[in-house]
Enzyme design. Structure first.
Site, PDB file in Angstrom:
ATOM      1  N   THR A  19      -0.225   8.494   8.124  1.00  0.00           N
ATOM      2  CA  THR A  19      -0.414   7.264   8.894  1.00  0.00           C
ATOM      3  C   THR A  19      -0.093   6.064   8.008  1.00  0.00           C
ATOM      4  OG1 THR A  19      -2.111   8.262  10.287  1.00  0.00           O
ATOM      5  CG2 THR A  19      -2.121   5.868  10.127  1.00  0.00           C
TER       6      THR A  19
ATOM      7  N   SER B  76      -1.481   4.397 -19.440  1.00  0.00           N
ATOM      8  CA  SER B  76      -2.703   3.658 -19.177  1.00  0.00           C
ATOM      9  C   SER B  76      -3.879   4.009 -20.069  1.00  0.00           C
ATOM     10  CB  SER B  76      -3.117   3.842 -17.717  1.00  0.00           C
ATOM     11  OG  SER B  76      -3.428   5.197 -17.458  1.00  0.00           O
TER      12      SER B  76
ATOM     13  N   ARG C  79     -18.826  13.292 -13.826  1.00  0.00           N
ATOM     14  CA  ARG C  79     -18.484  11.908 -13.505  1.00  0.00           C
ATOM     15  C   ARG C  79     -19.471  11.312 -12.512  1.00  0.00           C
ATOM     16  NH1 ARG C  79     -11.880  11.639 -13.703  1.00  0.00           N
ATOM     17  NH2 ARG C  79     -11.670  12.953 -15.533  1.00  0.00           N
TER      18      ARG C  79
ATOM     19  N   HIS D 115       1.228   0.575 -14.133  1.00  0.00           N
ATOM     20  CA  HIS D 115       0.354  -0.271 -14.946  1.00  0.00           C
ATOM     21  C   HIS D 115       1.112  -1.459 -15.531  1.00  0.00           C
ATOM     22  CE1 HIS D 115      -3.245   2.275 -14.826  1.00  0.00           C
ATOM     23  NE2 HIS D 115      -2.383   3.278 -14.750  1.00  0.00           N
TER      24      HIS D 115
ATOM     25  N   HIS E 253       1.546  10.838 -15.776  1.00  0.00           N
ATOM     26  CA  HIS E 253       0.367  10.849 -14.918  1.00  0.00           C
ATOM     27  C   HIS E 253       0.322  12.117 -14.060  1.00  0.00           C
ATOM     28  CE1 HIS E 253      -2.212   9.530 -11.488  1.00  0.00           C
ATOM     29  NE2 HIS E 253      -2.870   8.927 -12.462  1.00  0.00           N
TER      30      HIS E 253
ATOM     31  N   LYS F  65      -3.061  -2.341  -8.374  1.00  0.00           N
ATOM     32  CA  LYS F  65      -3.513  -2.781  -9.693  1.00  0.00           C
ATOM     33  C   LYS F  65      -3.151  -4.244  -9.914  1.00  0.00           C
ATOM     34  CE  LYS F  65      -3.698   1.863 -11.603  1.00  0.00           C
ATOM     35  NZ  LYS F  65      -3.583   2.593 -10.331  1.00  0.00           N
TER      36      LYS F  65
ATOM     37  N   GLU G  71       6.883   6.925 -17.778  1.00  0.00           N
ATOM     38  CA  GLU G  71       6.147   5.713 -17.427  1.00  0.00           C
ATOM     39  C   GLU G  71       6.560   4.576 -18.350  1.00  0.00           C
ATOM     40  OE1 GLU G  71       1.882   6.262 -16.856  1.00  0.00           O
ATOM     41  OE2 GLU G  71       2.177   8.432 -16.763  1.00  0.00           O
TER      42      GLU G  71
ATOM     43  N   THR H  11      -8.789  13.517 -18.373  1.00  0.00           N
ATOM     44  CA  THR H  11      -7.971  12.306 -18.373  1.00  0.00           C
ATOM     45  C   THR H  11      -7.362  12.066 -19.748  1.00  0.00           C
ATOM     46  OG1 THR H  11      -9.442  11.390 -16.676  1.00  0.00           O
ATOM     47  CG2 THR H  11      -7.962   9.855 -17.775  1.00  0.00           C
TER      48      THR H  11
ATOM     49  N   ASN I 222      -8.994  -2.025 -12.603  1.00  0.00           N
ATOM     50  CA  ASN I 222      -7.533  -2.001 -12.568  1.00  0.00           C
ATOM     51  C   ASN I 222      -6.964  -3.124 -11.709  1.00  0.00           C
ATOM     52  OD1 ASN I 222      -7.194   0.118 -14.301  1.00  0.00           O
ATOM     53  ND2 ASN I 222      -6.934   1.668 -12.729  1.00  0.00           N
TER      54      ASN I 222
ATOM     55  N   ASP J 202       7.839   5.074 -13.773  1.00  0.00           N
ATOM     56  CA  ASP J 202       6.561   4.709 -13.160  1.00  0.00           C
ATOM     57  C   ASP J 202       6.082   3.430 -13.837  1.00  0.00           C
ATOM     58  OD1 ASP J 202       3.685   4.427 -13.086  1.00  0.00           O
ATOM     59  OD2 ASP J 202       3.525   6.446 -12.287  1.00  0.00           O
TER      60      ASP J 202
END
Length: 404
Positions: free
Chosen positions: A278, A189, A22, A217, A142, A248, A185, A363, A54, A214
């Site tokens: 945090t 995606s 990549r 998207h 995912h 997104k 989902e 992916t 996205n 989820d």
């Protein structure tokens, strides 16, 4: 003795040999000029059009959002100052959680540093703490959901993608007295297909399973107020936990869950990924708040978004390009070879100033490598004309397979 550097280098060489190493495109987005960007490569710069962002609605460039973030920085400074428990809860966080709960018609909401952390934390906490819990997961969920389920160490059961019969068989095999979570989902995606949400909820209710959707998207993009596919289909009140992102459709960064007050407080009180992280900066929360409010009030943005996506699909089909069937705004174009997929992406960038990232294994499954386009409301007819002409050239020169 182990040669650590050689191990790292050999594993990277494997990726190069398989054509799926990549490379990150070094971009400078142009505020107020979405989807244009500057591509930095070595010492050269070129103006390109982004076709795979996205930031689906371009809200990361919206003046209302930018103004809200500038104002928050002036008021509160840069960072939150700590975890939410130790000095890090800013009033913008509280307002954003209230707005997200209102958007989804739920009692409460909880924000996280990312959608990935929201999925990982929520699913792992519920799976680990519900005695005897079984996590029932769609096969194409995912990685963040898979990681959350794995981290929970709860028993898991995988049902075939969007297969209601298989889901029911899996639930029927589980002791009725055991707690169950069905995780899925709304919009997937990579293929762009949409889950049969109503039917999945029907099955969940029949077997007393907690439903976890989820909508990463889909939030901002579907429904009259942008709450997602569940809002579009009138189903939000029947879903136990809704997870979404601020990165997104809303164009900022961060993730969240929405549901009952007790459930959100449970994750707030027991979820490691929330407790020990945090808090997101006040300016990020302020920008997200402005974005959610704006998107929820402007349905015309969603109408234009759907029109642009439908136009690109139609133009690709008319050109004989192998666009994959998609029920959503996602436009996947099949290549089927990792090396050719990367080559097509590189050529589009270098020669035609079009940026679309190659999507390779892991992916997507091997042999289904693709270019994944995400048209936005701000891609013009001229942009689409140039895209189709450029793709035609690529498919001819690389001798790529066309649509049957």
């Amino acid at each position: 003795m182990t040669n650590y550097e050689k191990f790292f280098q050999d594993k990277l060489l494997e990726l190069h040999d398989e054509g799926r190493y990549r490379v990150f495109a070094d971009l400078s987005r142009h505020a107020g000029d979405f989807p244009q960007a500057t591509h930095h490569e070595q010492r050269e710069r070129s103006l390109i059009t982004v076709w795979c962002s996205n930031d689906y609605l371009g809200m990361g460039q919206n003046p209302i959002v930018l103004e809200a973030m500038h104002e928050a920085i002036s008021r509160c400074g840069a960072g939150a100052g700590g975890t939410r428990n130790i000095s890090g809860t800013n009033h913008y966080h509280v307002l954003l959680e209230e707005e997200l709960a209102r958007l989804h018609g739920k009692e409460s909401a909880l924000i996280f540093t990312s959608g990935y952390v929201a999925n990982l934390t929520t699913l792992s906490t519920i799976g680990a703490m519900l005695p005897g819990c079984v996590m029932v997961s769609d096969a194409l969920n995912h990685n963040s959901m898979i990681a959350g389920i794995r981290h929970s160490r709860a028993e898991k059961s995988i049902f075939k993608h969007n297969d209601l019969g298989d889901l029911e068989r899996k639930l029927r095999e589980i002791d009725p007295d055991r707690p169950k979570v069905v995780a899925f989902e709304s919009v997937y995606s990579m293929d762009g297909d949409i889950a049969p949400i109503k039917e999945i909820i029907d099955v969940c209710e029949r077997y007393n399973a907690l439903s976890f959707i989820d909508e990463v998207h889909a939030v901002g993009l579907y429904g009259d107020h942008g709450a997602g596919v569940a809002e579009r289909d009138g189903l939000m009140d029947r879903i136990d936990i809704i997870q979404g992102t601020l990165a997104k459709g809303f164009g900022i960064v961060g993730g969240y869950i929405a549901g009952s007050a007790a459930m959100c407080d449970f994750i707030r009180s027991y979820g490691d990924g929330f407790i020990f992280s945090t808090a997101i900066p006040p300016a990020v929360a302020a920008g997200a708040l402005a974005s959610v409010r704006h998107v929820s009030e402007h349905n015309e943005i969603r109408v234009r978004h759907q029109e642009r996506a439908a136009t690109v699909k139609r133009r690709m089909t008319e050109a004989g390009l192998p666009v994959m069937p998609s029920d959503s705004h996602i436009v996947p174009l099949m290549v089927g070879d990792p090396v050719l997929c990367k080559q097509a992406s590189d050529e589009l960038m270098e020669r035609f100033k079009i940026y679309v990232q190659p999507i390779n294994y892991p992916t997507v499954p091997r042999g289904t490598e693709r270019l994944r386009f995400t048209p936005t409301p701000w891609h013009s007819d001229e942009d689409i004309d140039h895209l189709i002409e450029s793709l035609q050239n690529m498919w001819h020169e690389l001798k790529l397979e066309r649509a049957a």
